[in-house]
Design a protein around this motif. Sequence first.
Motif, short mmCIF file in Angstrom:
data_model
loop_
_atom_site.label_atom_id
_atom_site.label_comp_id
_atom_site.label_asym_id
_atom_site.label_seq_id
_atom_site.Cartn_x
_atom_site.Cartn_y
_atom_site.Cartn_z
N THR A 50 0.84 -1.19 0.00
CA THR A 50 0.00 0.00 0.00
C THR A 50 0.88 1.24 0.00
O THR A 50 1.72 1.40 0.90
CB THR A 50 -0.90 0.02 1.26
OG1 THR A 50 -1.61 -1.22 1.34
CG2 THR A 50 -1.88 1.19 1.21
N PRO A 51 0.69 2.12 -1.00
CA PRO A 51 1.46 3.38 -0.98
C PRO A 51 0.98 4.28 0.14
O PRO A 51 -0.21 4.35 0.44
CB PRO A 51 1.16 3.99 -2.36
CG PRO A 51 -0.14 3.40 -2.78
CD PRO A 51 -0.23 2.04 -2.14
N THR A 52 1.94 4.97 0.78
CA THR A 52 1.60 5.88 1.88
C THR A 52 1.92 7.33 1.54
O THR A 52 1.77 8.20 2.39
CB THR A 52 2.34 5.47 3.17
OG1 THR A 52 3.76 5.54 2.93
CG2 THR A 52 1.95 4.08 3.62
N GLY A 53 2.38 7.57 0.32
CA GLY A 53 2.69 8.93 -0.11
C GLY A 53 4.17 9.23 -0.05
O GLY A 53 4.90 8.64 0.74
N GLN A 54 4.63 10.12 -0.92
CA GLN A 54 6.02 10.58 -0.99
C GLN A 54 7.02 9.42 -1.04
O GLN A 54 8.04 9.45 -0.35
CB GLN A 54 6.32 11.53 0.16
CG GLN A 54 5.48 12.79 0.13
CD GLN A 54 5.82 13.75 1.23
OE1 GLN A 54 6.52 13.44 2.18
NE2 GLN A 54 5.32 14.97 1.10
N GLY A 55 6.69 8.38 -1.83
CA GLY A 55 7.60 7.26 -2.00
C GLY A 55 7.50 6.19 -0.93
O GLY A 55 8.19 5.18 -0.99
#
Length: 180
Positions: free
Chosen positions: A93-98
């Motif tokens: 799951t992406p959490t933002g900013q890489g």
Amino acid sequence: MTRFLLLLVLALSIASCGSVDVARYADQQPTLDLERFFSQPVKAWGMFQKRSGEVAKRFEVNIVSRREDNNLILDERFLYSDGTRQRRVWVLTPTGQGGWIGRADDVVGVADGQVAGNTLHWRYRLNLPVGDSTYEMSMDDWMYLMDEDTLINRTRMSKFGVEAGQVTLFFRRQGAGAGQ
């Protein structure tokens, strides 16, 4: 006993000092896009080496992925050199900013990852079956995108801060456009 504990603390402190920040690779190309890299089937080849350097086990992995809502699902099928098989399904799951988090049945808690440039750095704890026992190992996982179809992975496995071995793994995208 006190002397042993002091030496253990000192060894763990020294071991933790050598960590590289993934941000160091922010300008490296090609840029790693996990969703794009795993957008088609991937074949991987790897080996586990004991801390002495002896190759203890070789393996192949077939990986297929799919999207589910905001998650990237990686279904990994392992075939080991001794004929044993294993399956691991990652939910990333992406959490933002890489940033990424990952879950799998044999991962203790959540894997924490960060992408910068061509590099992904994962840290997690893995329940590793060995014979009739299972050991909770700390995994320090570095993945480097070499070209649009090739990813190299090096993982340091440790227990209580003491290295138990390393995994080296080469991923190659399969299908249309791969290998060109």
